[in-house]
Design an enzyme around this catalytic site. Structure first.
Site, PDB file in Angstrom:
ATOM      1  N   ASN A  46      -4.050   3.657   2.967  1.00 43.64           N
ATOM      2  CA  ASN A  46      -3.298   3.170   1.813  1.00 43.64           C
ATOM      3  C   ASN A  46      -2.854   1.735   2.058  1.00 43.64           C
ATOM      4  O   ASN A  46      -2.507   1.348   3.176  1.00 43.64           O
ATOM      5  CB  ASN A  46      -2.123   4.082   1.446  1.00 43.64           C
ATOM      6  CG  ASN A  46      -1.211   4.425   2.598  1.00 43.64           C
ATOM      7  OD1 ASN A  46      -1.646   4.507   3.749  1.00 43.64           O
ATOM      8  ND2 ASN A  46       0.049   4.636   2.311  1.00 43.64           N
ATOM      9  N   GLU A  48      -0.238  -0.783   0.385  1.00 43.47           N
ATOM     10  CA  GLU A  48       0.842  -0.899  -0.594  1.00 43.47           C
ATOM     11  C   GLU A  48       1.034  -2.345  -1.030  1.00 43.47           C
ATOM     12  O   GLU A  48       0.515  -3.284  -0.417  1.00 43.47           O
ATOM     13  CB  GLU A  48       2.134  -0.324   0.000  1.00 43.47           C
ATOM     14  CG  GLU A  48       1.978   1.157   0.292  1.00 43.47           C
ATOM     15  CD  GLU A  48       3.260   1.844   0.722  1.00 43.47           C
ATOM     16  OE1 GLU A  48       4.245   1.159   1.047  1.00 43.47           O
ATOM     17  OE2 GLU A  48       3.255   3.091   0.727  1.00 43.47           O
ATOM     18  N   CYS A  57      -4.414   3.909  -2.892  1.00 39.77           N
ATOM     19  CA  CYS A  57      -4.407   5.059  -1.968  1.00 39.77           C
ATOM     20  C   CYS A  57      -5.603   5.007  -1.015  1.00 39.77           C
ATOM     21  O   CYS A  57      -6.656   4.429  -1.331  1.00 39.77           O
ATOM     22  CB  CYS A  57      -4.482   6.364  -2.749  1.00 39.77           C
ATOM     23  SG  CYS A  57      -3.030   6.711  -3.740  1.00 39.77           S
ATOM     24  N   GLU A  59      -7.717   7.281  -0.219  1.00 39.95           N
ATOM     25  CA  GLU A  59      -8.940   7.924  -0.708  1.00 39.95           C
ATOM     26  C   GLU A  59      -9.764   6.965  -1.562  1.00 39.95           C
ATOM     27  O   GLU A  59     -10.991   6.920  -1.483  1.00 39.95           O
ATOM     28  CB  GLU A  59      -8.592   9.166  -1.557  1.00 39.95           C
ATOM     29  CG  GLU A  59      -7.852  10.244  -0.809  1.00 39.95           C
ATOM     30  CD  GLU A  59      -6.329  10.082  -0.828  1.00 39.95           C
ATOM     31  OE1 GLU A  59      -5.842   8.935  -0.858  1.00 39.95           O
ATOM     32  OE2 GLU A  59      -5.648  11.106  -0.791  1.00 39.95           O
ATOM     33  N   CYS A  90      -3.466  12.371  -4.603  1.00 37.93           N
ATOM     34  CA  CYS A  90      -2.668  12.241  -5.827  1.00 37.93           C
ATOM     35  C   CYS A  90      -3.568  12.464  -7.046  1.00 37.93           C
ATOM     36  O   CYS A  90      -4.801  12.474  -6.947  1.00 37.93           O
ATOM     37  CB  CYS A  90      -1.991  10.872  -5.886  1.00 37.93           C
ATOM     38  SG  CYS A  90      -3.113   9.529  -6.362  1.00 37.93           S
ATOM     39  N   CYS A  93      -6.237   9.797  -7.709  1.00 42.87           N
ATOM     40  CA  CYS A  93      -7.377   9.898  -6.774  1.00 42.87           C
ATOM     41  C   CYS A  93      -8.257  11.093  -7.106  1.00 42.87           C
ATOM     42  O   CYS A  93      -9.481  11.026  -6.971  1.00 42.87           O
ATOM     43  CB  CYS A  93      -6.885   9.982  -5.327  1.00 42.87           C
ATOM     44  SG  CYS A  93      -6.291   8.391  -4.705  1.00 42.87           S
TER      45      CYS A  93
HETATM   46  N1  THU Z   1      -0.983   7.842  -0.952  1.00 48.37           N
HETATM   47  C1  THU Z   1      -2.284   7.871  -0.571  1.00 48.37           C
HETATM   48  O1  THU Z   1      -2.775   6.981   0.134  1.00 48.37           O
HETATM   49  N2  THU Z   1      -3.037   8.917  -0.980  1.00 48.37           N
HETATM   50  C2  THU Z   1      -2.581   9.924  -1.768  1.00 48.37           C
HETATM   51  O2  THU Z   1      -3.360  10.739  -2.223  1.00 48.37           O
HETATM   52  C3  THU Z   1      -1.157  10.048  -2.039  1.00 48.37           C
HETATM   53  C4  THU Z   1      -0.364   8.822  -1.806  1.00 48.37           C
HETATM   54  C5  THU Z   1      -0.156   6.721  -0.519  1.00 48.37           C
HETATM   55  C6  THU Z   1       0.241   5.786  -1.617  1.00 48.37           C
HETATM   56  C7  THU Z   1       1.521   5.193  -1.064  1.00 48.37           C
HETATM   57  O3  THU Z   1       1.172   4.097  -0.257  1.00 48.37           O
HETATM   58  C8  THU Z   1       2.087   6.274  -0.180  1.00 48.37           C
HETATM   59  O4  THU Z   1       1.041   7.188   0.048  1.00 48.37           O
HETATM   60  C9  THU Z   1       3.275   6.999  -0.765  1.00 48.37           C
HETATM   61  O5  THU Z   1       2.995   7.458  -2.034  1.00 48.37           O
END
Ligand code: THU
Length: 136
Positions: A46, A48, A57, A59, A90, A93
């Site tokens: 991920n 941010e 994310c 994925e 999420c 994704c």
């Molecule tokens: N996140 C992911 O990388 N994948 C997911 O499927 C769920 C959320 C990340 C996004 C953000 O940087 C952190 O997790 C918290 O939501």
């Protein structure tokens, strides 16, 4: 569950990718590793952004890396996080992955405590939006 388990190499790759997570706001680090049919492994973490909405994310990073390298066929996805039980992808994704994964596609969710959960894509996103009229 009868899905083929993820290889140890794929699980290791997901944890290694997680180490690169840029998560200064949530501190929730995620790694993903996509096994391609041709043997390659594509990883993502991920990334941010201070705008929050610009966050990507793990994925989708893994999937876009693969697609942009000309690879569209996959056999397994591993997602690594610190969540207990291990976190699934999420909703955004799930929809993104529906483009490249059929309902039988195996996904292994793992966490830093060593838990492993295997599921089918179709269990994570039943009745996925894949309208035949657009996919011809
Ligand atoms: N996140 C992911 O990388 N994948 C997911 O499927 C769920 C959320 C990340 C996004 C953000 O940087 C952190 O997790 C918290 O939501």
């Amino acid at each position: 569950m009868t899905e083929k388990p993820a290889s140890e190499a794929l699980i290791k790759a997901a944890f290694a990718a997680r180490e690169n997570a840029y998560a200064p706001y949530s501190h929730f680090k995620v790694g993903a590793a996509l096994q391609a049919e041709d043997g390659r492994i594509f990883t993502g973490c991920n990334v941010e952004n201070v705008s929050y909405g610009g966050t990507i994310c793990a994925e989708r990073v893994a999937a876009t890396k693969a697609i942009s390298e000309g690879c569209r066929k996959f056999t397994h996805l591993v997602i690594a996080s610190q969540s207990n039980p291990p976190s699934g992808p999420c909703g955004l994704c799930r929809q993104f992955l529906a483009e490249f994964c059929d309902d039988e596609f195996p996904i292994t969710l793992v966490n830093t405590d060593g838990a492993r959960v295997i599921c089918r894509f179709g269990d994570l996103l039943p009745l996925a939006f894949r309208p035949a009229v657009l996919l011809d």
